[in-house]
Scaffold this motif. Structure first.
Motif, PDB file in Angstrom:
ATOM      1  N   LEU A 223     -24.693   9.618  32.313  1.00  0.00           N
ATOM      2  CA  LEU A 223     -24.974  10.552  33.042  1.00  0.00           C
ATOM      3  C   LEU A 223     -24.036  11.715  33.136  1.00  0.00           C
ATOM      4  O   LEU A 223     -24.542  12.922  32.057  1.00  0.00           O
ATOM      5  N   ALA A 224     -22.831  11.863  32.975  1.00  0.00           N
ATOM      6  CA  ALA A 224     -21.825  13.444  32.671  1.00  0.00           C
ATOM      7  C   ALA A 224     -22.465  13.707  31.209  1.00  0.00           C
ATOM      8  O   ALA A 224     -22.390  15.114  31.165  1.00  0.00           O
ATOM      9  N   VAL A 225     -22.258  12.649  30.026  1.00  0.00           N
ATOM     10  CA  VAL A 225     -22.816  13.690  28.291  1.00  0.00           C
ATOM     11  C   VAL A 225     -24.229  14.311  29.184  1.00  0.00           C
ATOM     12  O   VAL A 225     -24.661  15.391  28.334  1.00  0.00           O
ATOM     13  N   GLY A 226     -25.092  14.107  29.449  1.00  0.00           N
ATOM     14  CA  GLY A 226     -26.697  14.910  29.793  1.00  0.00           C
ATOM     15  C   GLY A 226     -26.445  16.320  31.060  1.00  0.00           C
ATOM     16  O   GLY A 226     -27.160  17.029  31.269  1.00  0.00           O
ATOM     17  N   ARG A 227     -25.503  16.643  31.692  1.00  0.00           N
ATOM     18  CA  ARG A 227     -24.782  17.379  32.103  1.00  0.00           C
ATOM     19  C   ARG A 227     -24.392  18.863  31.527  1.00  0.00           C
ATOM     20  O   ARG A 227     -23.335  18.096  30.688  1.00  0.00           O
ATOM     21  N   SER A 228     -24.232  19.858  32.000  1.00  0.00           N
ATOM     22  CA  SER A 228     -23.512  21.232  31.340  1.00  0.00           C
ATOM     23  C   SER A 228     -22.285  21.126  32.062  1.00  0.00           C
ATOM     24  O   SER A 228     -21.485  21.650  31.651  1.00  0.00           O
ATOM     25  N   THR A 229     -22.158  20.340  33.336  1.00  0.00           N
ATOM     26  CA  THR A 229     -20.540  20.971  33.646  1.00  0.00           C
ATOM     27  C   THR A 229     -20.076  18.934  33.910  1.00  0.00           C
ATOM     28  O   THR A 229     -20.456  18.994  33.509  1.00  0.00           O
TER      29      THR A 229
ATOM     30  N   THR B 266     -29.018   9.216  25.606  1.00  0.00           N
ATOM     31  CA  THR B 266     -29.108   9.755  26.490  1.00  0.00           C
ATOM     32  C   THR B 266     -28.988  11.392  25.521  1.00  0.00           C
ATOM     33  O   THR B 266     -27.953  11.532  24.805  1.00  0.00           O
ATOM     34  N   PRO B 267     -29.897  12.524  25.908  1.00  0.00           N
ATOM     35  CA  PRO B 267     -29.599  13.386  25.458  1.00  0.00           C
ATOM     36  C   PRO B 267     -28.115  14.500  25.807  1.00  0.00           C
ATOM     37  O   PRO B 267     -27.819  14.329  27.054  1.00  0.00           O
ATOM     38  N   VAL B 268     -26.672  14.116  24.164  1.00  0.00           N
ATOM     39  CA  VAL B 268     -26.063  15.116  24.953  1.00  0.00           C
ATOM     40  C   VAL B 268     -26.019  16.799  25.328  1.00  0.00           C
ATOM     41  O   VAL B 268     -26.322  16.729  24.029  1.00  0.00           O
ATOM     42  N   VAL B 269     -25.267  16.912  26.155  1.00  0.00           N
ATOM     43  CA  VAL B 269     -25.362  18.499  26.345  1.00  0.00           C
ATOM     44  C   VAL B 269     -24.134  18.987  26.566  1.00  0.00           C
ATOM     45  O   VAL B 269     -23.630  19.844  26.279  1.00  0.00           O
ATOM     46  N   ASN B 270     -23.222  17.944  26.965  1.00  0.00           N
ATOM     47  CA  ASN B 270     -21.957  18.354  26.921  1.00  0.00           C
ATOM     48  C   ASN B 270     -20.931  17.253  27.153  1.00  0.00           C
ATOM     49  O   ASN B 270     -21.471  16.359  27.781  1.00  0.00           O
ATOM     50  N   THR B 271     -19.528  16.842  26.480  1.00  0.00           N
ATOM     51  CA  THR B 271     -19.182  15.399  26.155  1.00  0.00           C
ATOM     52  C   THR B 271     -17.635  15.547  26.694  1.00  0.00           C
ATOM     53  O   THR B 271     -17.333  14.501  27.039  1.00  0.00           O
TER      54      THR B 271
END
Length: 129
Positions: free
Chosen positions: A97-103, A47-52
């Motif tokens: 799913l979580a790492v792909g979200r900004s929040t 998954t593209p990582v947005v926020n870990t």
């Protein structure tokens, strides 16, 4: 611990010490779980990582959401092939799913990837965490 084999050995050591269930996150390499089905490795597609931030919490929530179902009800563990393997796969999916979200909030589970589980592959090279 630089290899999957070392992580599996550490997981088994915890089981040998009396821990009934172990869930060990390995970031983008998935997670290792020890339960009634033995030691398994679960992964979701990259998954593209947005926020870990909160990804581990989301993974744990996915695992617990599956294992805390009413064992006597129609979705209970005795009505399914294996609640542990399903919980492990859900854990990997929710973490991805979580790492792909900004929040850090998972307001919806829409878009959660399909995760798989398998016996740990001793030849798999872990990415740097």
């Amino acid at each position: 611990m630089s290899s999957l084999t070392h992580r599996v050995q550490a997981t088994r050591s915890l089981g040998d010490a009396g821990t009934g269930t172990v869930l060990a996150s390995m970031g983008g390499d998935g997670l290792i779980g020890l339960g009634p089905d033995g030691v398994l490795w679960a992964r979701a597609p990259q998954t593209p990582v947005v926020n870990t931030t909160g990804a581990g919490d989301a993974a744990l929530a996915g695992f617990l959401s599956e294992t805390s179902l009413d064992h006597g009800g129609p979705t209970g563990a005795h009505h399914r092939r294996s609640a542990f393997t399903e919980a492990l796969a859900r854990s990997a999916a929710w973490g991805a799913l979580a790492v792909g979200r900004s929040t850090t909030a998972l307001g919806s589970l829409e878009g959660a990837p399909d995760a798989t589980f398998q016996e740990p592959d001793p030849t798999f090279r872990l990415s740097k965490l």
